[in-house]
Design an enzyme around this catalytic site. Sequence first.
Site, PDB file in Angstrom:
ATOM      1  N   ASP A 107       0.789  -1.267   0.160  1.00 39.64           N
ATOM      2  CA  ASP A 107       0.089  -0.120   0.023  1.00 39.64           C
ATOM      3  C   ASP A 107       1.091   1.369   0.072  1.00 39.64           C
ATOM      4  O   ASP A 107       0.472   2.254  -0.471  1.00 39.64           O
ATOM      5  CB  ASP A 107      -0.938   0.040   1.415  1.00 39.64           C
ATOM      6  CG  ASP A 107      -1.847  -1.043   1.271  1.00 39.64           C
ATOM      7  OD1 ASP A 107      -1.822  -1.792   0.243  1.00 39.64           O
ATOM      8  OD2 ASP A 107      -2.582  -1.166   2.224  1.00 39.64           O
ATOM      9  N   ASP A 195      -2.831   5.450  -2.937  1.00 36.09           N
ATOM     10  CA  ASP A 195      -2.157   4.268  -2.293  1.00 36.09           C
ATOM     11  C   ASP A 195      -1.335   3.513  -3.363  1.00 36.09           C
ATOM     12  O   ASP A 195      -1.993   3.374  -4.575  1.00 36.09           O
ATOM     13  CB  ASP A 195      -3.272   3.249  -1.628  1.00 36.09           C
ATOM     14  CG  ASP A 195      -3.461   3.900  -0.072  1.00 36.09           C
ATOM     15  OD1 ASP A 195      -3.288   4.790   0.292  1.00 36.09           O
ATOM     16  OD2 ASP A 195      -4.046   2.920   0.695  1.00 36.09           O
ATOM     17  N   HIS A 244      -7.868  -0.156  -3.448  1.00 37.08           N
ATOM     18  CA  HIS A 244      -6.625  -1.291  -3.828  1.00 37.08           C
ATOM     19  C   HIS A 244      -7.096  -2.113  -5.103  1.00 37.08           C
ATOM     20  O   HIS A 244      -8.038  -2.824  -4.742  1.00 37.08           O
ATOM     21  CB  HIS A 244      -5.938  -2.235  -2.762  1.00 37.08           C
ATOM     22  CG  HIS A 244      -5.478  -1.273  -1.602  1.00 37.08           C
ATOM     23  ND1 HIS A 244      -5.479  -1.411  -0.368  1.00 37.08           N
ATOM     24  CD2 HIS A 244      -5.276   0.154  -1.563  1.00 37.08           C
ATOM     25  CE1 HIS A 244      -5.006  -0.645   0.341  1.00 37.08           C
ATOM     26  NE2 HIS A 244      -4.873   0.522  -0.295  1.00 37.08           N
ATOM     27  N   ASP A 246      -5.574  -4.969  -6.030  1.00 38.26           N
ATOM     28  CA  ASP A 246      -4.956  -6.261  -6.120  1.00 38.26           C
ATOM     29  C   ASP A 246      -5.837  -7.403  -5.750  1.00 38.26           C
ATOM     30  O   ASP A 246      -5.266  -8.343  -5.553  1.00 38.26           O
ATOM     31  CB  ASP A 246      -3.644  -6.272  -5.585  1.00 38.26           C
ATOM     32  CG  ASP A 246      -3.391  -5.672  -4.228  1.00 38.26           C
ATOM     33  OD1 ASP A 246      -4.430  -5.205  -3.621  1.00 38.26           O
ATOM     34  OD2 ASP A 246      -2.291  -5.836  -3.855  1.00 38.26           O
ATOM     35  N   ARG A 263     -16.318  -7.477  -9.929  1.00 39.77           N
ATOM     36  CA  ARG A 263     -16.046  -6.220 -10.190  1.00 39.77           C
ATOM     37  C   ARG A 263     -15.430  -6.101 -11.665  1.00 39.77           C
ATOM     38  O   ARG A 263     -13.819  -5.997 -11.884  1.00 39.77           O
ATOM     39  CB  ARG A 263     -14.927  -5.629  -9.360  1.00 39.77           C
ATOM     40  CG  ARG A 263     -15.290  -6.165  -7.774  1.00 39.77           C
ATOM     41  CD  ARG A 263     -14.062  -6.055  -6.767  1.00 39.77           C
ATOM     42  NE  ARG A 263     -14.464  -6.191  -5.479  1.00 39.77           N
ATOM     43  CZ  ARG A 263     -13.526  -6.536  -4.465  1.00 39.77           C
ATOM     44  NH1 ARG A 263     -12.130  -6.239  -4.576  1.00 39.77           N
ATOM     45  NH2 ARG A 263     -13.851  -6.857  -3.193  1.00 39.77           N
ATOM     46  N   SER A 297     -10.407  -6.629   4.719  1.00 41.44           N
ATOM     47  CA  SER A 297     -10.260  -7.068   3.162  1.00 41.44           C
ATOM     48  C   SER A 297     -11.603  -7.955   2.908  1.00 41.44           C
ATOM     49  O   SER A 297     -12.164  -8.703   3.830  1.00 41.44           O
ATOM     50  CB  SER A 297      -9.118  -7.588   2.817  1.00 41.44           C
ATOM     51  OG  SER A 297      -8.268  -6.894   3.212  1.00 41.44           O
ATOM     52  N   SER A 298     -12.065  -8.248   1.612  1.00 39.10           N
ATOM     53  CA  SER A 298     -13.103  -9.198   1.178  1.00 39.10           C
ATOM     54  C   SER A 298     -12.266 -10.318   0.942  1.00 39.10           C
ATOM     55  O   SER A 298     -11.359 -10.711   1.246  1.00 39.10           O
ATOM     56  CB  SER A 298     -13.658  -8.348   0.051  1.00 39.10           C
ATOM     57  OG  SER A 298     -12.686  -8.774  -1.269  1.00 39.10           O
ATOM     58  N   CYS A 350      -0.529  -8.197  -1.305  1.00 35.47           N
ATOM     59  CA  CYS A 350      -0.638  -7.227  -0.417  1.00 35.47           C
ATOM     60  C   CYS A 350       0.714  -6.974   0.373  1.00 35.47           C
ATOM     61  O   CYS A 350       1.265  -6.160   0.687  1.00 35.47           O
ATOM     62  CB  CYS A 350      -1.865  -7.130   0.513  1.00 35.47           C
ATOM     63  SG  CYS A 350      -3.371  -6.913  -0.331  1.00 35.47           S
TER      64      CYS A 350
END
Length: 366
Positions: A107, A195, A244, A246, A263, A297-298, A350
């Site tokens: 990040d 970021d 982000h 990624d 997405r 995060s997801s 990440c």
Amino acid sequence: MGTIVESWTEWDPLRHVIVGRATDCHIPPNEPALEAKVPEDSDMRGQHGKRPQEMIDKGNELLDNFAAMLEGRGIIVDRPTPTDFSLPVTTPDFHTDSQFGCMPPRDVLLTVGKEILEATMSYRCRWFEYLCYRPLMQRYFDEDPGFRHEAAPKPRLTDADYHDNYLSEKIGVEQRLKWAAEKHFVTTEEEPLFDAADVLRFGKDLVVQHGFTTNLKGIEWLKRHFPDHRVHTVNFPGDPYPIHIDATFTPLRPGLILNNPQRRLPDDQRGLFERNGWEIVDAAQPAHNQPPALCYSSVWLSMNVLALDDKTVCVEASEVYQADQLDKLGFEVVPVDLRDAYAFGGGLHCCTADVRREGGLQDYFP
Ligand code: ABU
């Protein structure tokens, strides 16, 4: 003395990398950028303070094992130096009671060629995070005469940086998706914000996500800062919490990108890839229905993979569907146990930052 820092893509052979640490990681107090990101049903809501020590120990064990595995493959691994994250951040413009941690490095640090650029960041609690990497930056500077150490202008992060209407406990996913489609994100255009994890490197081209953590002024700043690159703005309207790129768009080798099927890159943004014969394939479904406890995060960290070269990819060990898809696409899959470190800020991409990959600057979209 010799080249330490040089990396132009996400997939060239990895030779030197930074792996983050979970040490002393805190859940910061509420602040505008964080509130907008934390899902409304998340167990993170209303929490702050140092993370439980047993979770930190487990996270560090997994990150250490990952670093050792990379070293076993001949890759040099450096680690950040944690500062005291219980300390507040106070500037003339804002105050927050504690910081975040030194995860994830992706990040904060953007490596483009022989340069490592410290991102502006948009969370107040992450304002001083670059300090954890300064011992490494100083060493690279001393030992590599070609290394360019750059820092983007530190943002003021006053309330003018954030849209008020995101600062509500109950917005609802439908409203968030509507705003994402309208490109109305929590950050305003008050000053440049980005970021590093919103940027993907494809040689001469940088692909940058416009979302919560990177605004259009941040992308304009990157264009002016990298005048020899082509900088492309993308956004993913299917993501109600867009931070982000990624866990959304993952280039694996020249000509192949995984895209999060929830997405998808809009049709009108695909021209660059289609004209140049790149295939964009839907990523496999995640193996989990929920992120682990206390995780920002997801579940799509499933596709947050780290390419060791254009034939070899590290995948989180429990993400069996993602591993199977990559195997079928012809990759050697290296399983890495990391799920219990996700809570500290993300997955395998990440938790790393490139220092050196083999290969020079190439034009993949001539
Ligand atoms: N740092 C990547 C997280 C993206 C996501 O939550 O899907």
